[in-house]
Design a protein around this motif. Structure first.
Motif, short mmCIF file in Angstrom:
data_model
loop_
_atom_site.label_atom_id
_atom_site.label_comp_id
_atom_site.label_asym_id
_atom_site.label_seq_id
_atom_site.Cartn_x
_atom_site.Cartn_y
_atom_site.Cartn_z
N GLU A 58 0.84 -1.24 0.07
CA GLU A 58 -0.12 -0.12 0.08
C GLU A 58 0.70 1.12 0.06
O GLU A 58 0.50 2.21 -0.64
CB GLU A 58 -0.88 0.25 1.18
CG GLU A 58 -1.73 1.24 1.45
CD GLU A 58 -2.67 1.26 2.82
OE1 GLU A 58 -2.64 2.19 3.22
OE2 GLU A 58 -3.06 -0.06 3.04
N GLU A 59 2.12 1.22 0.74
CA GLU A 59 2.82 2.37 0.71
C GLU A 59 4.03 2.51 -0.32
O GLU A 59 4.78 3.32 -0.37
CB GLU A 59 3.52 2.44 2.16
CG GLU A 59 2.52 2.55 3.26
CD GLU A 59 3.38 2.91 4.62
OE1 GLU A 59 4.67 3.16 4.55
OE2 GLU A 59 2.47 2.89 5.53
N TYR A 87 2.46 6.10 -5.73
CA TYR A 87 2.48 7.52 -5.32
C TYR A 87 1.42 8.14 -6.26
O TYR A 87 1.70 7.96 -7.89
CB TYR A 87 3.80 8.01 -5.52
CG TYR A 87 4.62 7.38 -4.35
CD1 TYR A 87 4.83 8.16 -3.18
CD2 TYR A 87 5.46 6.30 -4.63
CE1 TYR A 87 5.49 7.49 -1.85
CE2 TYR A 87 6.11 5.69 -3.48
CZ TYR A 87 6.31 6.26 -2.44
OH TYR A 87 6.72 5.64 -1.19
N ASP A 88 0.58 8.80 -5.90
CA ASP A 88 -0.46 9.41 -6.91
C ASP A 88 0.09 10.77 -7.30
O ASP A 88 0.44 11.61 -6.46
CB ASP A 88 -1.94 9.47 -6.23
CG ASP A 88 -2.51 8.15 -5.89
OD1 ASP A 88 -2.84 7.49 -7.04
OD2 ASP A 88 -2.71 7.92 -4.72
N THR A 114 0.76 12.58 -3.86
CA THR A 114 0.32 12.18 -2.46
C THR A 114 0.53 10.58 -2.32
O THR A 114 0.87 9.85 -3.40
CB THR A 114 -1.29 12.27 -2.35
OG1 THR A 114 -2.04 11.63 -3.42
CG2 THR A 114 -1.64 13.80 -2.38
N THR A 157 0.66 6.95 0.98
CA THR A 157 0.36 6.76 2.44
C THR A 157 1.67 6.51 3.04
O THR A 157 2.65 5.86 2.47
CB THR A 157 -0.49 5.30 2.11
OG1 THR A 157 -1.59 5.84 1.27
CG2 THR A 157 -0.83 4.90 3.56
N THR A 198 -1.64 6.19 6.91
CA THR A 198 -2.42 7.66 6.64
C THR A 198 -1.75 8.38 5.34
O THR A 198 -0.85 8.28 4.78
CB THR A 198 -1.76 8.57 7.73
OG1 THR A 198 -2.02 7.93 8.85
CG2 THR A 198 -2.50 10.14 7.82
N GLY A 199 -2.92 9.04 4.74
CA GLY A 199 -2.70 9.94 3.63
C GLY A 199 -1.80 10.91 3.78
O GLY A 199 -1.96 11.70 4.77
N THR A 230 0.52 14.19 1.80
CA THR A 230 0.83 14.92 0.49
C THR A 230 2.41 15.39 0.66
O THR A 230 2.97 15.75 1.54
CB THR A 230 0.13 16.15 0.42
OG1 THR A 230 -1.16 16.12 0.42
CG2 THR A 230 0.63 17.16 -0.68
#
Length: 94
Positions: A33-34, A37-38, A56, A58, A62-63, A65
């Motif tokens: 999950e980490e 990168y969006d 952004t 994780t 936690t999300g 930026t």
């Protein structure tokens, strides 16, 4: 561990209300999950002028930026977003 890959820039009208000039891309550097990168760019390909970008992802469930700013053109915003996404993917080894 897989090699980093980009999914490619795609128009995404669902991110910012009332705009058709939002583009997203995803940098994938692993399987977790980490490890994604969006990247978001608001502007139109090939146009010059102030263009917003952000990255952004994780951390610790936690999300976060990692970067946000303005560039002088759409191409420059895409380039800076990719640089910042790669920087965010470099984490210290615990």
């Amino acid at each position: 561990m897989q090699a980093p890959r980009l999914l490619g820039w795609e128009r995404d009208d669902t991110v910012a209300d009332d705009t058709h000039s939002t583009w997203t891309n995803l940098l994938v550097v692993g399987d977790g999950e980490e490890d994604t990168y969006d990247m978001l760019v608001i502007g139109e390909p090939g146009r010059t002028g102030p263009t917003h970008y952000s990255v952004t992802g994780t951390r610790n469930r936690t999300g976060v930026t990692f970067a946000e700013g303005r560039a002088s053109s759409w191409d420059e915003a895409c380039r800076l977003a990719l640089i910042e996404a790669r920087r965010a993917s470099i984490r210290p080894v615990e």
